[in-house]
Design a protein around this motif. Structure first.
Motif: not given
Ligand code: SF4
Length: 398
Positions: A152-153, A169-173, A175-177, A216-220
């Motif tokens: 899931p993550g 990459l987002v379309a493939a699943g 969610d974070g970069l 992307f909905r998580r950014l680091g």
């Protein structure tokens, strides 16, 4: 306008100087505010702030519990490839380092991921060096797609790309970069990155914004402590975080706290950041950015991680390996040396003298906390926190 424009007019060197001269009264005044400026943040990371660390720690601890509860989110890095066309002086994967390299096949990636799943992980960070041939967009997309049904993550820590390349990459699943700027000091950055596309400081600095634009909905983000003055780096990453919170507000933001570790190439840190400095920084970042996740990896020792955990950390890696195939031995039969981005065939005598007798790919750096994920989870429980292996489900946002 991107963060680069703001960054170019950021008075970070002056704030770092001001920090050194701040007195206890200024620290207390900044600590009393509900919303801090960058000048307040500079006060919190000052030598005077270090004298008030207990006070700062209590505030940080309380804020963390209010915003995040008593939970620590666990994740594991999965190294896909240690091929790289960049030369980064401080990294074992640098293209000119004569190390053993491999890029895992999709089946090998699945095997590695399965081993992590059996440990309990549901958040995974796919890591790879930057190499357009071995680590192409299509390869990354296929890796993400292969793992997505069971993970899931999925976050990525790979070479920066155009926004259009992130979209599949987002379309493939994914969610974070995660992208470390390494150092916000342009001069040190130029000295450290001597070859390859990574030499472009501004391109790297704008990466989180391109990732956000791509979905992307998580950014680091993070500097790598040990290259430039830690207070300067901290002020810059706080400014970067503020910018992203304002402009990429739908994303969850995390700031990592990596300090340089020994690696192939034997680079020595250029600057020192003590354990106490690190503790102070965690607290100051929490007070400055109450809703930002703070990530502490296995670069730090078990004892230090245990001590820092209650201060403001919200996310930890555990049981990590920094070499491709590290969890299952996958890919060992394909090990080779790559010099300047090209595979070099080794003769029998060279294999015999190769590091570790060619039984494993070279890791990016040595980890310090060698406990298993279960041991770390148990410790988290003993400290009164809940280890969270999965806190997100794509189905909830469908
Ligand atoms: S830090 Fe990243 S880009 Fe630089 S050599 Fe290591 S893997 Fe390559």
């Amino acid at each position: 306008m991107s963060f680069v424009s703001e960054f170019n007019s950021l008075p970070a060197p002056a704030l770092a100087q001001k920090s050194l001269a701040a007195g206890a009264a200024a620290v207390r005044a900044s600590l009393a505010k509900s919303k801090l400026s960058l000048a307040d943040f500079a006060n919190l990371i000052s030598p005077a702030g270090a004298e008030l660390l207990e006070h700062l720690g209590r505030r940080s601890h309380t804020l963390t519990q209010q915003r995040f509860g008593k939970v620590i989110r666990l994740f594991a890095p999965l190294y896909l490839s240690n091929e790289c066309i960049n030369n980064c002086q401080y990294c074992g994967f640098s293209r000119d380092n004569p190390i053993l390299r491999v890029t895992l096949s999709l089946d090998e990636v699945r095997r590695e991921a399965q081993a992590l799943k059996e440990q309990g992980f549901r958040n995974i960070l796919l890591v790879a060096g930057e190499h357009p041939k071995f680590v192409s967009v299509n390869y990354l997309r296929d890796c993400v797609a292969a793992l997505h049904p069971e993970w899931p993550g999925i976050s990525l820590e790979v070479g920066p790309m155009e926004a259009a390349d992130y979209v599949p990459l987002v379309a493939a699943g994914a969610d974070g970069l995660v992208v470390y700027q390494e150092t916000y000091d342009r001069k040190v950055y130029a000295d450290m990155h001597t070859a390859g596309p990574k030499r472009n400081f501004d391109w790297r600095l704008e990466t989180p914004e391109r990732a956000y634009a791509a979905g992307f909905r998580r950014l680091g983000i993070s500097p790598l402590y040990g290259l430039a003055d830690w207070r300067f780096e901290a002020i810059c990453v706080a400014a970067h975080a503020e910018y992203l919170l304002r402009n990429c507000w739908k994303a969850q933001l995390t700031i990592s706290l990596p300090r340089l570790r020994p690696c192939a190439g034997e680079f020595q840190p250029l600057t020192h950041m003590s354990n106490r400095d690190l503790a102070q920084l965690i607290c100051a970042l929490r007070v400055m950015c109450p809703d930002v996740g703070l990530v502490l990896s296995t670069r730090e020792s078990a004892k230090l991680r245990d001590g820092l955990l209650p201060l403001g950390v919200t996310m930890m890696s555990a049981g990590s390996h920094t070499e491709p195939g590290g969890y299952t031995g996958a890919g060992r039969e394909k090990l080779h040396q790559t010099v300047r981005g090209r595979i070099v065939e080794l003769g029998a005598s060279e294999w015999a003298s190769a590091p570790e007798n060619a039984t494993a790919a070279t890791g990016q750096f040595q980890i310090a906390d060698e406990r298993s994920s279960q041991e770390v989870a148990e410790l988290i429980r003993r400290l009164g926190y809940e280890p969270v292996w999965k806190d997100w489900d794509a189905a909830l946002t469908a």
